[in-house]
Design a protein around this motif. Structure first.
Motif, mmCIF file in Angstrom:
data_model
loop_
_atom_site.group_PDB
_atom_site.id
_atom_site.type_symbol
_atom_site.label_atom_id
_atom_site.label_comp_id
_atom_site.label_asym_id
_atom_site.label_seq_id
_atom_site.Cartn_x
_atom_site.Cartn_y
_atom_site.Cartn_z
ATOM 1 N N HIS A 178 64.828 45.407 30.591
ATOM 2 C CA HIS A 178 64.114 44.543 31.892
ATOM 3 C C HIS A 178 64.416 45.691 32.408
ATOM 4 C CE1 HIS A 178 65.133 41.562 29.531
ATOM 5 N NE2 HIS A 178 64.353 40.472 29.788
ATOM 6 N N THR A 179 63.384 46.647 32.631
ATOM 7 C CA THR A 179 62.911 47.610 33.994
ATOM 8 C C THR A 179 61.914 48.101 33.886
ATOM 9 O OG1 THR A 179 64.780 49.517 34.237
ATOM 10 C CG2 THR A 179 64.009 49.510 32.369
ATOM 11 N N GLU A 180 61.884 48.714 34.831
ATOM 12 C CA GLU A 180 60.936 49.947 34.764
ATOM 13 C C GLU A 180 60.879 51.244 35.288
ATOM 14 O OE1 GLU A 180 56.992 47.215 37.412
ATOM 15 O OE2 GLU A 180 59.046 47.241 38.672
ATOM 16 N N ALA A 181 62.211 51.087 35.269
ATOM 17 C CA ALA A 181 62.550 52.557 35.377
ATOM 18 C C ALA A 181 62.040 54.029 34.310
ATOM 19 C CB ALA A 181 64.138 52.705 36.271
ATOM 20 N N ILE A 182 61.578 52.841 33.382
ATOM 21 C CA ILE A 182 62.132 53.860 31.992
ATOM 22 C C ILE A 182 60.133 52.682 32.022
ATOM 23 C CG2 ILE A 182 62.454 53.699 29.385
ATOM 24 C CD1 ILE A 182 65.146 53.132 29.976
ATOM 25 N N ARG A 183 59.843 54.239 31.580
ATOM 26 C CA ARG A 183 57.663 54.640 31.246
ATOM 27 C C ARG A 183 57.693 54.012 29.971
ATOM 28 N NH1 ARG A 183 55.869 51.733 34.455
ATOM 29 N NH2 ARG A 183 54.117 52.173 33.419
ATOM 30 N N ARG A 184 58.540 55.235 29.461
ATOM 31 C CA ARG A 184 57.437 54.664 28.290
ATOM 32 C C ARG A 184 58.863 55.576 27.237
ATOM 33 N NH1 ARG A 184 53.747 52.823 29.527
ATOM 34 N NH2 ARG A 184 51.822 52.909 28.707
ATOM 35 N N MET A 185 59.528 54.946 25.644
ATOM 36 C CA MET A 185 60.273 55.593 24.626
ATOM 37 C C MET A 185 59.316 56.499 24.289
ATOM 38 S SD MET A 185 62.885 54.725 25.775
ATOM 39 C CE MET A 185 63.781 55.014 24.337
ATOM 40 N N PRO A 186 59.930 57.141 23.094
ATOM 41 C CA PRO A 186 59.240 57.906 22.253
ATOM 42 C C PRO A 186 57.995 57.411 21.591
ATOM 43 C CG PRO A 186 61.372 58.956 21.841
ATOM 44 C CD PRO A 186 61.190 57.389 22.523
ATOM 45 N N PRO A 196 60.969 48.785 27.307
ATOM 46 C CA PRO A 196 60.827 48.329 28.151
ATOM 47 C C PRO A 196 59.171 48.415 28.593
ATOM 48 C CG PRO A 196 62.783 50.104 28.698
ATOM 49 C CD PRO A 196 62.200 50.068 26.799
ATOM 50 N N SER A 197 58.195 48.856 28.041
ATOM 51 C CA SER A 197 56.798 48.980 28.241
ATOM 52 C C SER A 197 56.335 48.160 27.464
ATOM 53 C CB SER A 197 56.652 49.932 27.775
ATOM 54 O OG SER A 197 55.043 50.105 27.638
ATOM 55 N N HIS A 198 56.723 47.119 26.291
ATOM 56 C CA HIS A 198 56.335 46.528 26.154
ATOM 57 C C HIS A 198 56.990 44.923 26.247
ATOM 58 C CE1 HIS A 198 55.052 48.875 22.587
ATOM 59 N NE2 HIS A 198 56.108 49.209 22.074
ATOM 60 N N HIS A 199 58.168 45.135 27.121
ATOM 61 C CA HIS A 199 58.419 44.139 27.514
ATOM 62 C C HIS A 199 58.329 43.672 28.788
ATOM 63 C CE1 HIS A 199 61.007 40.617 26.551
ATOM 64 N NE2 HIS A 199 62.052 40.561 27.703
#
Length: 312
Positions: A178-186, A196-199
């Motif tokens: 639940h954050t906008e601080a992380i854009r994408r994981m590997p 975070p992107s999916h959620h």
């Protein structure tokens, strides 16, 4: 993000990973607030954050109140189990995966059946997306009875204490997404796990994002059952619910959909009363309101000229 089963009751080992994780939740919320002040000041709104925290506290208290009832039901199911599965490492792994599969259907029903949505909607009611939103949990999830979807795990032979423990770990995992601080994981991680992107997609009110990405931990369930939607970087996300609360009143946050559903049932013709409980949120017998499917279909029919947000 839904609540796990309370691990109390006769013959149970008390396993509550969520309680152990709570201090870390608070520290991470504070850390994100510091980040937001420098990078995205609008990510937090004080009254909204307070509402989320109080909803979280209320959820803990109601969970404690009904813990014995939930445990008794789970133990009754375990008493008629088909087998006895021990505490081996593979049993914990299997229980975790199967519990996450059950969570997918709990969560999906929470969006597709109004009775369950009445309990789940408050988690989506914030127009901000941050770690405090993860704590905005239901006070009525036990009343809604969606925990019954986990009963087959006990009938198969997983002990209720094990089910409660893995459900707690599942809930802990869902906090950080639940954050906008992380854009994408590997890429490999995005392919298998909820992120975070999916959620962010799941919490959006944009028509193409509605009722998508129900996963708890493994996004593969959405890919398997046709409910996956990737996030588009060029599309601004609008958070909240289609008809926004318009209030920071705590009791309205907790109970507004139950009140709305009761009004609809009371005013509906007799032949339609049950439909206002068991059909999808937004359904009306006269078509006066929109369901998420209707919103998405209308948006698809007018592309590329009709914009990205549903009508109020």
């Amino acid at each position: 993000m839904g609540r796990g089963l309370a691990p109390a009751g006769r013959r149970d080992v008390k396993l509550d990973p969520v309680t152990l994780a709570t201090p870390f939740f608070i520290l991470l919320v504070l850390a994100e607030m510091v980040w937001a002040r420098r990078r995205k000041a609008q990510a937090y709104e004080p009254r909204d954050t307070l509402n989320s925290l109080l909803m979280g506290l209320g959820s803990v208290l109601t969970g404690m109140l009904f813990a014995g009832t939930v445990a008794a039901v789970m133990l009754a199911a375990y008493d008629v189990r088909l087998a006895t599965i021990g505490l081996q490492w593979w049993a914990w792994s299997a229980c975790f995966v199967l519990d996450d599969f059950a969570y997918y259907w709990i969560h999906r029903s929470g969006h597709r059946v109004r009775w369950f949505w009445a309990s789940h909607v408050n988690h989506h009611s914030s127009q901000h997306y941050n770690l405090s939103t993860a704590l905005r949990q239901s006070w009525t999830s036990v009343i809604a009875l969606n925990f019954l979807i986990r009963l087959p795990l006990a009938v198969v032979g997983f002990h209720p204490a094990m089910i409660a423990a893995v459900a707690g770990v599942n809930l802990i995992y869902q906090f950080w997404i639940h954050t906008e601080a992380i854009r994408r994981m590997p890429r490999w991680f995005e392919a298998v796990m909820n992120t975070p992107s999916h959620h962010r997609v799941h919490h959006a009110t944009n028509p193409q994002y509605l009722d998508r990405n129900y996963a708890g931990v493994f996004i593969v369930w959405d890919r398997m059952f046709g409910t996956f939607q990737r996030e588009h970087d060029d599309l601004r996300i609008h958070y909240g619910i289609v008809k926004q609360l318009g209030s920071f009143n705590l009791l309205w946050t907790a109970f507004h959909e139950w009140i709305g559903m009761a009004r609809d049932v009371w005013n509906a013709p007799w032949r339609h009363k049950l439909s206002y409980i068991w059909r999808v949120p937004g359904w009306t017998h006269d078509g006066s309101r929109d369901t998420s499917d209707m919103i998405r279909t209308r948006w698809q029919s007018c592309q590329p000229d009709c914009g990205t947000s549903p009508k109020p």
